[in-house]
Enzyme design. Structure first.
Site, mmCIF file in Angstrom:
data_model
loop_
_atom_site.group_PDB
_atom_site.id
_atom_site.type_symbol
_atom_site.label_atom_id
_atom_site.label_comp_id
_atom_site.label_asym_id
_atom_site.label_seq_id
_atom_site.Cartn_x
_atom_site.Cartn_y
_atom_site.Cartn_z
ATOM 1 N N CYS A 1 -12.617 -2.336 21.110
ATOM 2 C CA CYS A 1 -13.849 -3.127 21.191
ATOM 3 C C CYS A 1 -15.010 -2.521 20.403
ATOM 4 O O CYS A 1 -16.037 -3.169 20.218
ATOM 5 C CB CYS A 1 -14.253 -3.303 22.655
ATOM 6 N N HIS B 1 -15.704 10.072 18.498
ATOM 7 C CA HIS B 1 -14.290 9.866 18.795
ATOM 8 C C HIS B 1 -13.828 10.910 19.804
ATOM 9 O O HIS B 1 -13.915 12.104 19.567
ATOM 10 C CB HIS B 1 -13.456 9.979 17.512
ATOM 11 N N HIS C 1 -34.965 -3.170 21.912
ATOM 12 C CA HIS C 1 -33.857 -4.024 22.347
ATOM 13 C C HIS C 1 -32.565 -3.219 22.405
ATOM 14 O O HIS C 1 -32.341 -2.333 21.573
ATOM 15 C CB HIS C 1 -33.684 -5.212 21.393
ATOM 16 N N HIS D 1 -22.197 -3.301 24.658
ATOM 17 C CA HIS D 1 -20.921 -4.033 24.644
ATOM 18 C C HIS D 1 -20.631 -4.652 26.007
ATOM 19 O O HIS D 1 -20.610 -3.970 27.034
ATOM 20 C CB HIS D 1 -19.793 -3.080 24.263
ATOM 21 N N HIS E 1 -21.536 -13.371 30.901
ATOM 22 C CA HIS E 1 -21.465 -14.551 31.752
ATOM 23 C C HIS E 1 -21.055 -15.793 30.967
ATOM 24 O O HIS E 1 -20.194 -16.567 31.407
ATOM 25 C CB HIS E 1 -22.822 -14.789 32.418
ATOM 26 N N ASN F 1 -15.797 -11.188 27.680
ATOM 27 C CA ASN F 1 -15.638 -10.029 26.803
ATOM 28 C C ASN F 1 -14.984 -10.499 25.507
ATOM 29 O O ASN F 1 -13.783 -10.760 25.462
ATOM 30 C CB ASN F 1 -14.778 -8.972 27.498
#
Length: 491
Positions: free
Chosen positions: A220, A299, A384, A388, A417, A421
């Site tokens: 993702c 990572h 802002h 994710h 919502h 995802n």
């Protein structure tokens, strides 16, 4: 003083230097050559009895130094990487016939997946707690009776998402496909031959010299990785445009086994994608919305627990699915802390850096395991936050760790919502939400945070170059998925 060579050098010095300043570079060489044939006492007498020569020599050295500095500055300017602009981006909005309300989803689970009652009940509870609404979408193949998980439907899902996003992007920016020099596509769980970049290049007839990259298995967080790759190429390849396409494929990834750790992905992942246009061309600066300032990648793959906390595996019955362990959240917290340790010095104000440094040193001196290092106040660095939308727990964890307010995570919660995802593209749906609300003003700073398997935590920092008008006020703007429903949110 009787040396003819010295006299010639003197004449050259007095008559040519005032009119040709660049010749100052060569005067020291002339004087050195002449001095070899001049007696030491003659040079001494010349230096002390002719102050104008001392003056001119000083001016020569200053000119010489000035020229060196001038060319050094030019060289450094040439070495400085060009600014990378985010011209515009678009997100895919699935048609309403692909929506899957909770009851419809659970009915399909019971009818076609042969789950036990306990497994079906488990998925019902996951849906209730997930933060997903009733308008999230699954691809067309998942709506078939029974669901059709074929290569044909998987390709159709990918093409629908990519082509719709790209069509809107080209329409909004008036940039032609043949102008694109770099193309990066990321999709973790589905990759074909020809590749997705090949499919796009063929569809839009892009030029043969285009640099294309397909990223797979990056999870993702791949959206930020793709942007980072495009940025690095743009910094060394002048006068170029790049497109990044971020998506995920759901058709072939549905799990119909009884391993509860693999059922969670069924309840969270939904269809979605985004296309982003980056450029280093000066003519694109005027219409660009943002400037890409930083990308920071962390990572955690060397840690065994982090490496195995999520991924695609087969269960004991040989059925393929996406596995999510209970250790995902602690691993995500550790990866985030490491990431902000690198990002903080780049973005935080001096006072906040100093406070964090003092706290870190004090903890090392005291060595009290109960004492926690203070978390910098990133609200001083950003207006802002695009976190994710991996799930409600992910958003809660980052909100608590960074001490954010509900307003700061509203875009993430509402994206989860409304769209679920959508993997690597979720941060772009969140940025689109902020724009649709009319919250984006010139010089606002945006932090995009992406988490993904492997385990990785990646950040991108953007700065708004203009006040971005809400999409419903710009009739020619397409591709903002919130434009006709933003008035219903937050919910």
């Amino acid at each position: 003083m009787k040396s003819m060579n010295f006299k010639i050098a003197k004449l050259v010095y007095h008559y040519f230097i005032p009119f040709i300043p660049v010749s100052a570079l060569f005067i020291p060489l002339i004087l050195v050559e002449a001095s070899d044939k001049t007696k030491h006492e003659d040079s001494y007498e010349l230096w002390h009895r002719h102050p104008i020569i001392r003056c001119n020599l000083f001016g020569t050295n200053v000119s010489y130094a000035g020229v060196i500095v001038f060319f050094s500055v030019i060289y450094m300017m040439r070495k400085h990487p060009p600014t990378v602009y985010l011209v515009d981006f678009t997100c895919y909005r699935p048609p309403t016939n692909l929506q899957v309300p909770s009851e419809y989803f659970l009915e399909g689970v019971k009818r076609h997946c042969n789950y036990s009652d306990s497994s079906a009940e488990f998925q019902r509870k996951i849906l209730e707690r997930s933060g997903l609404g009733e308008e999230t979408c699954l691809p067309e193949g998942m709506h078939m009776t029974p669901p059709s998980r074929t290569l044909e439907f998987a390709r159709k899902e990918a093409e629908d998402v990519m082509f719709d996003s790209l069509d809107n992007l080209f329409s909004n920016t008036n940039i032609k496909p043949e102008e694109i020099g770099i193309l990066v596509v990321n999709c973790s769980l589905f990759n074909t031959t020809p590749s997705f970049t090949d499919v796009i290049i063929n569809k839009y007839k892009m030029k043969s010299s285009i640099k294309s990259f397909d990223l797979s298995g990056m999870g993702c967080s791949a959206g930020v990785i793709s942007v980072d790759l495009a940025k690095r190429i743009l910094q060394v390849q002048a006068n170029t445009c790049a497109i990044v396409v971020s998506t995920e494929n759901i058709t072939l990834c549905g799990y119909d086994g009884d391993d509860k750790s693999m059922m969670i992905a069924n309840c969270l992942f939904r269809v979605g994608g985004a296309a982003v246009l980056l450029s280093n061309r000066n003519q694109d600066k005027r219409q660009a919305k943002y400037k890409l300032v930083h990308t920071v990648r962390t990572h955690y793959g060397s840690d065994e627990e982090a490496y195995k906390c999520m991924g695609q595996y087969e269960d004991d019955a040989g059925k393929l699915g996406v596995f999510l362990s209970k250790s995902v959240m602690p691993v995500a917290g550790s990866a985030l802390r490491t990431n902000i340790t690198t990002l903080g010095p780049l973005v935080l104000p001096f006072g906040e850096k100093l406070r964090y440094l003092i706290s870190t040193v004090a903890n090392k001196v005291v060595k009290n395991p109960e004492t926690k290092t203070c978390v910098p106040d990133f609200k001083l660095a950003f207006e802002h936050f695009c976190i994710h939308a991996g799930g409600r727990a992910v958003i809660d964890e980052i909100e608590n760790n960074l001490k954010l307010s509900p307003a700061h995570v509203e875009a993430s919660r509402m994206t989860l919502h409304r769209f679920g995802n959508t993997s690597s593209s979720s941060i772009w749906y969140e940025l689109a939400y902020i724009e649709a609300k009319g919250w984006m003003d010139k010089n606002n700073r945006i932090w995009q945070i992406a988490l993904g398997g492997g385990f990785k935590c990646n950040s991108a920092v953007l700065v708004a170059l203009k006040n971005v008008k809400p999409s419903h006020l710009v009739s020619s703007n397409k591709g903002n998925p919130w434009e006709d429903c933003i008035h219903k949110y937050p919910m």
